[in-house]
Design a protein around this motif. Structure first.
Motif, PDB file in Angstrom:
ATOM      1  N   GLU A  30       0.844  -1.189   0.000  1.00 32.05           N
ATOM      2  CA  GLU A  30       0.000   0.000   0.000  1.00 32.05           C
ATOM      3  C   GLU A  30       0.879   1.239   0.000  1.00 32.05           C
ATOM      4  O   GLU A  30       1.989   1.235   0.552  1.00 32.05           O
ATOM      5  N   GLY A  31       0.389   2.282  -0.629  1.00 28.07           N
ATOM      6  CA  GLY A  31       1.064   3.569  -0.599  1.00 28.07           C
ATOM      7  C   GLY A  31       0.043   4.686  -0.546  1.00 28.07           C
ATOM      8  O   GLY A  31      -0.925   4.675  -1.317  1.00 28.07           O
ATOM      9  N   ARG A  48       5.338   6.195   8.004  1.00 26.27           N
ATOM     10  CA  ARG A  48       4.344   7.264   7.939  1.00 26.27           C
ATOM     11  C   ARG A  48       4.798   8.351   6.985  1.00 26.27           C
ATOM     12  O   ARG A  48       5.901   8.873   7.113  1.00 26.27           O
ATOM     13  N   LEU A  49       3.935   8.693   6.026  1.00 27.13           N
ATOM     14  CA  LEU A  49       4.191   9.804   5.111  1.00 27.13           C
ATOM     15  C   LEU A  49       3.366  11.031   5.464  1.00 27.13           C
ATOM     16  O   LEU A  49       3.698  12.125   5.004  1.00 27.13           O
ATOM     17  N   LEU A  93      -0.645   9.063   0.326  1.00 27.51           N
ATOM     18  CA  LEU A  93      -0.118  10.391   0.641  1.00 27.51           C
ATOM     19  C   LEU A  93      -1.255  11.392   0.576  1.00 27.51           C
ATOM     20  O   LEU A  93      -2.041  11.392  -0.375  1.00 27.51           O
ATOM     21  N   LEU A  94      -1.358  12.245   1.614  1.00 28.09           N
ATOM     22  CA  LEU A  94      -2.378  13.296   1.690  1.00 28.09           C
ATOM     23  C   LEU A  94      -1.684  14.648   1.857  1.00 28.09           C
ATOM     24  O   LEU A  94      -0.641  14.757   2.511  1.00 28.09           O
ATOM     25  N   SER A  95      -2.294  15.670   1.267  1.00 23.39           N
ATOM     26  CA  SER A  95      -1.693  17.001   1.348  1.00 23.39           C
ATOM     27  C   SER A  95      -1.881  17.632   2.719  1.00 23.39           C
ATOM     28  O   SER A  95      -1.006  18.362   3.193  1.00 23.39           O
ATOM     29  N   ASP A  96      -3.010  17.371   3.380  1.00 23.46           N
ATOM     30  CA  ASP A  96      -3.284  18.029   4.649  1.00 23.46           C
ATOM     31  C   ASP A  96      -4.270  17.198   5.455  1.00 23.46           C
ATOM     32  O   ASP A  96      -4.829  16.215   4.979  1.00 23.46           O
ATOM     33  N   ARG A  97      -4.502  17.637   6.677  1.00 24.62           N
ATOM     34  CA  ARG A  97      -5.266  16.893   7.660  1.00 24.62           C
ATOM     35  C   ARG A  97      -6.720  16.676   7.259  1.00 24.62           C
ATOM     36  O   ARG A  97      -7.285  15.594   7.462  1.00 24.62           O
ATOM     37  N   ASN A  98      -7.385  17.685   6.674  1.00 26.67           N
ATOM     38  CA  ASN A  98      -8.831  17.627   6.458  1.00 26.67           C
ATOM     39  C   ASN A  98      -9.250  17.380   5.007  1.00 26.67           C
ATOM     40  O   ASN A  98     -10.439  17.372   4.711  1.00 26.67           O
ATOM     41  N   PHE A  99      -8.285  17.187   4.096  1.00 29.74           N
ATOM     42  CA  PHE A  99      -8.652  17.063   2.690  1.00 29.74           C
ATOM     43  C   PHE A  99      -9.548  15.843   2.444  1.00 29.74           C
ATOM     44  O   PHE A  99     -10.562  15.933   1.741  1.00 29.74           O
ATOM     45  N   LEU A 100      -9.191  14.710   3.003  1.00 28.65           N
ATOM     46  CA  LEU A 100      -9.970  13.493   2.765  1.00 28.65           C
ATOM     47  C   LEU A 100     -11.375  13.621   3.333  1.00 28.65           C
ATOM     48  O   LEU A 100     -12.360  13.210   2.708  1.00 28.65           O
ATOM     49  N   ASP A 111      -7.668   3.063   6.375  1.00 26.23           N
ATOM     50  CA  ASP A 111      -6.737   4.184   6.531  1.00 26.23           C
ATOM     51  C   ASP A 111      -5.771   4.246   5.354  1.00 26.23           C
ATOM     52  O   ASP A 111      -5.381   3.217   4.781  1.00 26.23           O
ATOM     53  N   VAL A 112      -5.371   5.466   5.008  1.00 23.55           N
ATOM     54  CA  VAL A 112      -4.356   5.678   3.974  1.00 23.55           C
ATOM     55  C   VAL A 112      -2.998   5.418   4.606  1.00 23.55           C
ATOM     56  O   VAL A 112      -2.563   6.153   5.496  1.00 23.55           O
ATOM     57  N   GLU A 113      -2.304   4.352   4.148  1.00 23.97           N
ATOM     58  CA  GLU A 113      -1.049   3.931   4.754  1.00 23.97           C
ATOM     59  C   GLU A 113      -0.020   3.625   3.673  1.00 23.97           C
ATOM     60  O   GLU A 113      -0.355   3.459   2.494  1.00 23.97           O
TER      61      GLU A 113
END
Length: 1017
Positions: free
Chosen positions: A556-557, A602-603, A559-566, A579-581
């Motif tokens: 799995e890979g 953790r990314l 990556l999120l730009s910021d805390r609340n985007f998703l 979870d995004v991992e």
């Protein structure tokens, strides 16, 4: 290039000249009676009249384990072996092996079958066994084959079975299915022979032309030479409706043509008297003009036209006012191309001019692609991904290429009805992707995103790339007036034998980017959050691969730009998805043991997680010892972990935050081993299982970065007893009761546990919540409890009370402590029978599960209360479409949780579904919510349906939200108009969704979740 243009121009000019001459010739014709012949690869035998003969209207069904098939002299020859069977009507023939000769004409299929080895013939009322048998069958309903391991195209002329079958087939007698007699030998007939002579073999390089009347009325023929051409030509004019078959067209098998009138030109130097069957060299000119209700079948293509010209030697032609169809199994329907002119440029290659293409089956299609030119051809590809075990060429050993119909078109306008919507200058794709590259379209407007346009595109088709088997690739292009322009990509893939290794794999990926100029609205007190960056994105990749010996590889890979985007753009993924991992996990499982190794990093710095560099686990489950008197279960784990708390929000004044009490910046070696012994036995009707479990664990750093050694032990006794009573005379059609059985089970589990280390000192390296739940806990402390979390609501203590971490294989083994508890359960099942009298099945009519726990040391283990964790689950299945459900979960200490809900779900008709529910959530900190919700879905007709849902909080006296949608299901599109209101976010919106039924349709970031929200948020 100029030579090619001259050649094409000369060919088109010749076609036009032929058409003009044909129209002139068709002015007057004479009548010649056609010669009648038949062909089935062998002399047509005469049969005695039998009591049972399969009807020609019944299809012929063939089954076998293995087949070898090829074409010989325009007859399909097949050798079948292993559990062979042929069925037509009520006649069934079985044998160990057989040979089939199959000849197909326009309306009928004729097969000659040689059966050998344990031959059995089953007819209505009688069966017969033979050593071998030869039969002829005819059907007008087609031939169906179910071969489990087919191998086509390999000639097996030296097969001994084929030689015996050929010899038997050449005998001067035949066999027919009879009720009392199966083999009938006929003496030679006196007088003239009525059946045609055996067919001479057709040499390679020759073609055969056969003509039949199109109907029961004979056709008319006029024949004359033409001496005005060099070399001279023979011309035949045929009217009255004719069906013409051409064998010997390489790669296409048979070309089947029919028209009201035709003209034939051929070489006059080798002039033949007109005959219904003609044999000639493939190099001999043979040109045909057709007129009136033209139908042409050529390979997988079916063409219709008003006028047409075809050159059999060059395998080229021209059709005017024409339509081309080809059936695509992957699409499950025909693809149609309609044009003012369709030219066959070569074998399997067509050019349609001023054309439209569609997958719609209506005379006037609901959607189409209007193009100036459409080029259709057969392409041969050798896929490398997702092929499994491809068919190999027996000579070269290389994979056999796959043949696919391919379309390339210019100046394309996508039209719905007669309204043009989109334009693309050039499109190329497989014919099964006949739909326009856009596969999804939405329009909407609300207070969070503003006016919205969301589109989804098939990237393979848009870019004109070869579609890899087992893959899907879509692109997104969205516009939000309050936020900006978003672009995205998503796809899936699956297949076998990746990189030549024995494996099965699948995976998916998704990414999205937007330059966001707006504010986030997450509901409640977070309605205007400033994003930490304007360049916002989301990348999430998954891969899973299974190999022999129980090996599984997962990668799995994320990556999120910021805390609340998703949470803002992909709300459903954030709340319910994994979870995004970023990790790599290798596991092997065999019988009752398994091992695994995981590496994770953790990314995304704003998430709370543990890096494993790496971690290994070993499991052994239920290993019998001492002659099955004991069962041994073991779990050992060792790894190097880095526990990383998530960073605080970018808007701390609005997005409140409290660090989780069981997380700290700790790292080091983490090791554990657990072993449990069980000794189950029966004490009369009672099942008794005493057990003992021991654990040794080590953490290099705890919550205060201190070293922790822990010894933990647990001993106990599990027991259960079952009782039942049957009431066979209970019958009530209103409640769907047909007999009643009451089954109940009493369960008890007493355990005493002791730990050498306090749970409050241990860092939680193994997560027990997903990111969405952790975010809620980080806000709960301030929003609900004013800054201090009561121990009754600490998730660690709740997990200890429920025993969530005391199992040998539980992943979050940190969650144990000193405890003494007796867990009790009383489970009921009321069961009845349903279904037809001869096929009744048992089903649950009503279920009730009651649970409770007793804590002898109540002050230590249950906040001063002897009893706790009181739970109940009730289900009443009033019918197959109506269910009444209720659940409750209570604790008795001050400020404890009080949860219950009751719901009724009913689908009394196929057109209407109703769900009504009342739910209470009550606990410490003044939390008291009672939500009443209702949902109604109603199908008004085959085309129209509607749905409505609403939610209201009776405890807080607050409207939670409503959703209303109206959907029209058309032949080519599903259109849905939706409106929503969400009290938490203060959002109201309206959206129009158009889903093509001819293509794939996915959910975008704005999607249904953001347009219509969640009324209970």
């Amino acid at each position: 290039m100029s030579g090619e243009i001259y050649s094409v121009s000369r060919y088109v000019s010749l076609c036009i000249w032929r058409v003009i001459v044909s129209i002139a010739i068709l002015g007057g014709v004479a009548t010649v009676a056609p010669a009648q012949t038949s062909f089935f690869g062998a002399p047509k035998a005469s049969y005695e009249e039998s009591e049972y003969e399969p009807s020609e209207q019944e299809p012929i069904e063939v089954e076998a384990e293995y087949s070898q098939a090829w074409e010989q002299d325009f007859v399909n020859v097949s050798i079948l072996k292993g559990n062979c069977q042929i069925k037509q009507g009520d006649a069934i023939l079985r044998s160990r092996q057989m040979v089939i000769w199959h000849a197909k004409s326009r309306k009928t299929d004729r097969i000659s079958v040689y059966l050998e080895g344990e031959v059995r013939v089953d007819l209505p009322g009688e069966s017969k066994n033979e050593n071998s048998l030869l039969v002829n069958l005819v059907t007008q309903s087609g031939l169906k084959a179910n071969i489990r391991r087919p191998s086509n195209g390999v000639v097996a002329e030296d097969d001994p079975l084929l030689k015996r079958a050929t010899q038997r087939r050449g005998m001067p007698h035949d066999h027919q299915l009879k009720r009392a007699q199966f083999i009938v030998e006929k003496p030679p007939l006196e007088g003239p022979e009525l059946a045609p002579a055996p067919e001479p073999e057709l040499n390679v390089g020759f073609r055969r032309i056969r003509l039949f009347p199109r109907s029961a009325v004979p056709y008319n023929v006029q024949s004359f030479p033409s001496t005005h051409t060099v070399p001279p030509e023979q011309i035949w004019v045929i009217t009255g409706g004719v069906n013409l078959l051409i064998d010997g067209v390489e790669g296409l098998g048979m070309v089947d043509m029919s028209a009201d009138r035709i003209i034939i030109w051929t070489d006059g130097r080798d002039a033949q008297n007109f005959n219904s069957e003609i044999r000639q060299s493939k190099e001999t000119p043979f040109e045909i003009y057709l007129e009136g209700n033209i139908e042409i079948r050529q390979g997988t293509y079916y063409l219709k036209a008003n006028r047409a010209f075809y050159d059999a030697r060059e395998e080229r032609g021209v059709l005017l006012d024409a339509e081309l169809k080809t059936y695509l199994p992957t699409l499950g329907e025909d693809v149609r191309v309609r044009a003012s002119q369709i030219r066959q440029l070569s074998k399997g290659a067509y050019l349609a001019q001023n054309a439209w293409a569609t997958g719609s089956q209506f005379g006037k299609p609901g959607y189409k692609i209007q193009s100036s030119d459409v080029f259709i051809e057969d392409r041969y590809t050798t896929p490398w991904l997702g092929t499994g075990s491809p068919e190999l060429d027996p000579v070269t050993g290389e994979p056999v290429p796959n043949k696919r119909a391919w379309l390339s078109s210019s100046n394309n306008t996508f039209q719905v009805g007669d309204i043009p919507l989109f334009y693309l200058p050039y499109v190329t794709s497989p014919a099964e992707d006949i739909y326009f590259p856009i596969t999804g379209l939405r329009f909407g407007n609300d207070r969070i995103f503003g006016f919205q346009t969301e589109t989804e595109w098939d990237m393979y088709k848009l870019l004109g790339l070869e579609r890899l088997p087992g893959t899907k690739w879509e692109g997104q292009l969205d516009y939000y007036s309050y936020r900006g322009v978003g672009i995205g990509q998503s796809g899936t893939y699956e297949g076998a034998n990746l990189l030549g290794f024995d494996n099965v794999f699948k995976g998916d990926g998704e990414m999205f980017y937007i330059h966001d100029t707006g504010l986030d609205n997450l509901g409640a007190d977070r309605r205007a959050l400033i994003p930490s960056t304007k360049d916002r994105y989301f990348i999430n990749l998954h891969h899973r691969q299974e190999s022999p010996f129980g090996m599984t590889l997962t990668g799995e890979g994320g990556l999120l730009s910021d805390r609340n985007f998703l949470n803002e753009y992909f709300e459903n993924t954030f709340e319910t998805g994994k979870d995004v991992e970023t990790l790599l996990h290798l596991k092997q499982q065999q019988e009752n043991w398994s091992w695994s190794v995981i590496g994770r990093t953790r990314l995304n710095g704003f998430t709370t997680t543990t890096d494993w560099l790496p971690k290994a686990d070993l499991f052994l489950l239920g290993e019998p010892l001492l002659g099955n008197r004991l069962n041994w279960t073991s779990h050992s784990s060792v790894g190097y972990g880095k526990l990383k708390p998530g960073s605080a929000p970018y808007n701390p004044s609005q997005d409140v935050f409290t660090p989780l009490p069981f997380v700290a910046d700790s790292q080091g070696l983490v090791a554990m081993t657990r072993n449990q012994l069980e000794a189950p036995f029966n004490l009369g009707p009672i099942i008794m299982t005493p057990y003992v479990m021991g654990e040794a664990a080590y953490w290099e750093q705890g919550l205060q970065q201190q070293q922790i050694d822990r010894l933990y032990g647990s001993a106990g006794l599990r027991s259960s007893i079952m009782a039942e009573r049957i009431f066979p005379d209970v019958y009530n059609p209103f409640f769907n009761l047909n007999g009643l059985a009451h089954k109940m089970v009493l369960e008890a589990d007493y355990s005493f546990s002791d730990s050498s280390a306090n749970l409050t000192n241990i860092a939680q390296y193994n997560e027990f919540d997903d990111n969405a739940q952790e975010r809620f806990r980080e806000r709960l402390v301030i929003n609900t409890f004013g800054g201090t979390l009561p121990p009754q609501f600490d998730p660690r203590f709740y997990a200890v009370r429920t025993g969530a971490g005391r199992g040998v294989t539980d992943p979050y083994y940190e969650l144990v402590d000193d405890q003494q508890v007796l867990r009790m359960a009383w489970r009921h099942r009321l069961q009845t029978k349903t279904g037809p009298p001869d096929q009744q099945r048992i089903k649950d009519w009503m279920t009730l599960d009651l649970e409770a726990s007793y804590f002898p040391d109540a002050q230590r283990d249950n906040f001063g209360e002897d009893f706790g964790l009181l739970g109940g689950r009730y289900r009443w299945f009033l019918g197959d479409r109506t269910t009444l459900a209720a659940n409750a979960y209570y604790d008795l200490f001050d400020g404890a949780q009080q949860l219950w809900d009751v719901s009724l779900t009913s689908q009394r008709t196929r057109r209407m579904t109703v769900n009504v529910a009342l739910q209470q959530i009550k606990g410490g900190g003044g939390l008291d919510s009672r939500i009443l919700s209702a949902t109604l879905n109603y199908v008004m007709s085959e085309k129209w349906s509607a749905g409505i849902s609403t939610a209201y909080d009776l405890g807080e006296n607050m409207n939670r939200g409503q959703i209303l949608s109206i959907t029209r299901t058309g032949a080519d599109f599903v259109m849905s108009l939706g409106m929503n209101y969400n009290q938490s976010t203060g959002n109201a919106g309206i959206g129009l969704t158009i889903m093509p039924r001819f293509g794939n349709f996915g959910a975008g970031p704005g999607g249904m979740s953001s347009l219509f929200g969640n009324p209970t948020q």
